[in-house]
Design a protein around this motif. Structure first.
Motif, PDB file in Angstrom:
ATOM      1  N   ALA A  74       0.855  -1.187   0.000  1.00 24.16           N
ATOM      2  CA  ALA A  74       0.000   0.000   0.000  1.00 24.16           C
ATOM      3  C   ALA A  74       0.886   1.231   0.000  1.00 24.16           C
ATOM      4  O   ALA A  74       0.718   2.140  -0.796  1.00 24.16           O
ATOM      5  CB  ALA A  74      -0.915  -0.005   1.220  1.00 24.16           C
ATOM      6  N   VAL A  86       3.981   0.600  -5.100  1.00 27.43           N
ATOM      7  CA  VAL A  86       2.536   0.825  -5.195  1.00 27.43           C
ATOM      8  C   VAL A  86       1.952   0.316  -6.513  1.00 27.43           C
ATOM      9  O   VAL A  86       0.743   0.272  -6.688  1.00 27.43           O
ATOM     10  CB  VAL A  86       2.133   2.313  -4.981  1.00 27.43           C
ATOM     11  CG1 VAL A  86       2.731   2.848  -3.682  1.00 27.43           C
ATOM     12  CG2 VAL A  86       2.514   3.176  -6.150  1.00 27.43           C
ATOM     13  N   ARG A 108      -7.582  13.736   0.693  1.00 29.22           N
ATOM     14  CA  ARG A 108      -6.575  13.135  -0.192  1.00 29.22           C
ATOM     15  C   ARG A 108      -5.387  12.608   0.595  1.00 29.22           C
ATOM     16  O   ARG A 108      -4.897  11.518   0.338  1.00 29.22           O
ATOM     17  CB  ARG A 108      -6.122  14.155  -1.238  1.00 29.22           C
ATOM     18  CG  ARG A 108      -7.158  14.297  -2.348  1.00 29.22           C
ATOM     19  CD  ARG A 108      -6.737  15.304  -3.378  1.00 29.22           C
ATOM     20  NE  ARG A 108      -5.445  14.977  -3.926  1.00 29.22           N
ATOM     21  CZ  ARG A 108      -4.531  15.886  -4.255  1.00 29.22           C
ATOM     22  NH1 ARG A 108      -4.779  17.160  -4.093  1.00 29.22           N
ATOM     23  NH2 ARG A 108      -3.395  15.525  -4.764  1.00 29.22           N
ATOM     24  N   GLU A 144      -6.621   9.311   2.154  1.00 22.49           N
ATOM     25  CA  GLU A 144      -7.078   8.157   1.377  1.00 22.49           C
ATOM     26  C   GLU A 144      -6.252   7.844   0.136  1.00 22.49           C
ATOM     27  O   GLU A 144      -6.440   6.804  -0.483  1.00 22.49           O
ATOM     28  CB  GLU A 144      -8.543   8.350   0.948  1.00 22.49           C
ATOM     29  CG  GLU A 144      -9.524   8.356   2.108  1.00 22.49           C
ATOM     30  CD  GLU A 144      -9.571   7.014   2.840  1.00 22.49           C
ATOM     31  OE1 GLU A 144      -9.303   5.976   2.223  1.00 22.49           O
ATOM     32  OE2 GLU A 144      -9.866   7.030   4.048  1.00 22.49           O
ATOM     33  N   GLU A 145      -5.359   8.740  -0.253  1.00 17.48           N
ATOM     34  CA  GLU A 145      -4.651   8.512  -1.509  1.00 17.48           C
ATOM     35  C   GLU A 145      -3.834   7.233  -1.492  1.00 17.48           C
ATOM     36  O   GLU A 145      -3.572   6.668  -0.437  1.00 17.48           O
ATOM     37  CB  GLU A 145      -3.754   9.720  -1.843  1.00 17.48           C
ATOM     38  CG  GLU A 145      -4.204  10.491  -3.051  1.00 17.48           C
ATOM     39  CD  GLU A 145      -5.242   9.776  -3.905  1.00 17.48           C
ATOM     40  OE1 GLU A 145      -5.039   8.579  -4.230  1.00 17.48           O
ATOM     41  OE2 GLU A 145      -6.258  10.378  -4.263  1.00 17.48           O
ATOM     42  N   ILE A 146      -3.386   6.854  -2.667  1.00 18.00           N
ATOM     43  CA  ILE A 146      -2.524   5.686  -2.808  1.00 18.00           C
ATOM     44  C   ILE A 146      -1.426   5.748  -1.766  1.00 18.00           C
ATOM     45  O   ILE A 146      -0.834   6.788  -1.535  1.00 18.00           O
ATOM     46  CB  ILE A 146      -1.840   5.698  -4.193  1.00 18.00           C
ATOM     47  CG1 ILE A 146      -2.879   5.519  -5.277  1.00 18.00           C
ATOM     48  CG2 ILE A 146      -0.796   4.607  -4.288  1.00 18.00           C
ATOM     49  CD1 ILE A 146      -2.291   5.297  -6.627  1.00 18.00           C
ATOM     50  N   GLY A 157      -3.307   2.824   2.237  1.00 16.67           N
ATOM     51  CA  GLY A 157      -4.037   1.589   2.527  1.00 16.67           C
ATOM     52  C   GLY A 157      -5.450   1.876   3.011  1.00 16.67           C
ATOM     53  O   GLY A 157      -6.152   0.999   3.469  1.00 16.67           O
ATOM     54  N   GLY A 158      -5.865   3.123   2.917  1.00 20.00           N
ATOM     55  CA  GLY A 158      -7.217   3.528   3.330  1.00 20.00           C
ATOM     56  C   GLY A 158      -7.267   3.934   4.786  1.00 20.00           C
ATOM     57  O   GLY A 158      -6.460   3.488   5.612  1.00 20.00           O
TER      58      GLY A 158
END
Lengths: 136, 331
Positions: free
Chosen positions: B11, B144, B239, B242-244, B247-248
């Protein structure tokens, strides 16, 4: 939200480069596993917003170049998603000096060497630097 | 030349590089383990600094810190080098590849051609591994990405010498010495202790208190900077969360995965329970992202909408404070 089957699979810009991102989720037993995700709408919206914000900045800068309120350097700076500290860092100039180059009167008198430096940063010719494109 | 290197997607880039380099050297360490031992989890608001014309907020430790702490805690040595001259930087990289040594690189994202254009911002703390060279092309394992890729000499030089904040200056790094066996137990405890210390720091911009500070700011934004900017700021928070690479849930899920793994290594049942709680906290961060996205999608936001997301953050601040106090006691 975090269960394996519930990992978001929304459409996103990742598609353009054909990859998915890795996220963490839990399986039926509650054990953590990894799962690929193609995107998630709430963050796509956030990214879209950021892109739109940049587009607005670019079009404003274009208008100001047209009105001779600023030099094309500021337009290209916005186009390349830069801000003053980033551009100054690429150019190797102090920020105030770059800011001075935003003045149309100063820009017109810039030396070839300085113009070439900016052109290289933006990956364009001096001619393109002096004349911004008619319409995006 | 190509080194026999196995690429495994992760992630987050820095964890992924470390995990992949460790595997190459014969040690299987998961991404969450690297993240946890390296005390990667954080919340920090940096006042006065602006990123993409919005307040700077991070959910993770500073670039490079995760690997440094991980290395120190499990007893491996890392060599790091930075360069002034791109030619020297390239020569040193080639030399390592010739010696069959895959290396980690810090790079800027803006000129990374295999990323979607929309993702290419001036962010200079991305990490990848170069594991070989074919002609003038470097073989790239970007953690990633699902698959390995390549970059030309010129493309790689551009990202290695990106400018701006955290300019990589050609930075390369790789482990040079390893212990006989990896002693994870103490390392895990040290990692957890530091994360607890940071998340409970008595400073208004860090950890649980930092989250509360942001929630207060959100309440003021619509009046203070106007709806348009307030929405832009809010979008930036989402952003970063949550962005790449996250992993959220602002890295909270990766941390929950770490606690789960740690509970097995330490044979500590309580950590398993805390892992579940961290998952729920991650879920709430996601709920916050959903609510926030409603605001800037509609653009017709009323003040109570901002107050609602601010309430959610205030609740998260409180829950994380309670959580890290419990975690501190559990080890």
């Amino acid at each position: 939200m975090v269960k394996k089957e519930e990992v978001p699979q929304d459409k996103s810009v990742l598609e353009s480069k054909k990859f998915r991102e890795l996220t963490y989720a839990v399986d039926k037993n509650g054990d953590y596993i990894t799962e690929l995700s193609s995107g998630w709408d709430p963050k796509t919206i956030a990214l879209d917003n950021a892109i739109r914000e940049i587009e607005e900045r670019v079009s404003k800068a274009r208008q100001r170049v047209m009105n001779e309120e600023t030099s094309p350097i500021e337009y290209y700076m916005e186009l390349h998603k830069m801000d003053l500290p980033i551009l100054a860092s690429y150019a190797g100039f102090w920020k105030w000096r770059v800011k001075r180059h935003f003045k149309p009167s100063v820009f017109k008198k810039l030396k070839h060497k300085t113009l070439q430096k900016y052109a290289d940063i933006f990956d364009i010719s001096i001619d393109e630097l002096k004349n911004i494109p008619e319409k995006p | 030349m190509e080194i026999n290197f196995s690429h495994k997607q992760s992630a987050h880039c820095e964890n992924g590089v470390v995990s992949n380099l460790m595997r190459y050297n014969g040690f299987e360490v998961s991404e969450p383990m690297v993240f946890g031992i390296g005390s990667g989890l954080l919340f920090c608001y940096i006042p006065l600094l602006k990123v993409n014309h919005a307040p700077a907020i991070t959910y993770r430790a500073m670039p490079g810190y995760i690997f440094n702490r991980f290395a120190k805690r499990v007893g491996i040595k890392i060599k790091r080098e930075k360069f002034k001259n791109p030619k020297t930087a390239q020569a040193r990289l080639d030399e390592n590849l010739k010696n069959n040594n895959p290396v980690g690189l810090q790079v800027g994202v803006y000129n990374l051609v295999y990323f979607p254009d929309e993702y290419r911002f001036h962010f200079n703390a991305h990490n990848l591994v170069v594991y070989g060279k074919e002609g003038a092309n470097y073989l790239i394992s970007d953690p990633v990405m699902e698959e390995v890729t390549t970059l030309t000499e010129k493309q790689l030089e551009k990202v290695r010498f990106a400018k701006g904040a955290f300019a990589p200056k050609g930075h390369i790094y790789y482990p040079t010495a390893f212990p006989e066996t990896l002693e994870l137990k103490e390392a895990i405890k040290k990692g957890i202790r530091q994360t607890c210390r940071e998340m409970l720091a008595p400073v208004p911009v860090v950890g649980a208190k930092g989250i509360k500070t942001i929630s207060k700011l959100i309440r003021k934004w619509p009046k203070k900077v106007g709806v348009k900017k307030a929405n832009h700021y809010l979008g930036q928070i989402v952003r970063m969360q949550e962005e790449i690479g996250t992993g959220g849930g602002g890295f909270r899920y990766i941390y929950a995965a770490f606690l789960q793994e740690a509970s097995q290594v330490l044979e500590n049942e309580e950590l398993m329970e805390l892992s579940k709680e961290m998952t729920e906290i991650g879920d709430s961060w996601r709920d916050f992202a959903v609510e926030a996205s409603r605001i800037y999608r509609n653009r017709s936001a009323r003040t109570d909408a901002y107050n609602k997301v601010a309430d959610e953050l205030e609740d998260l601040s409180h829950r994380e404070a309670v959580f890290f106090k419990k975690l501190k006691k559990a080890i």
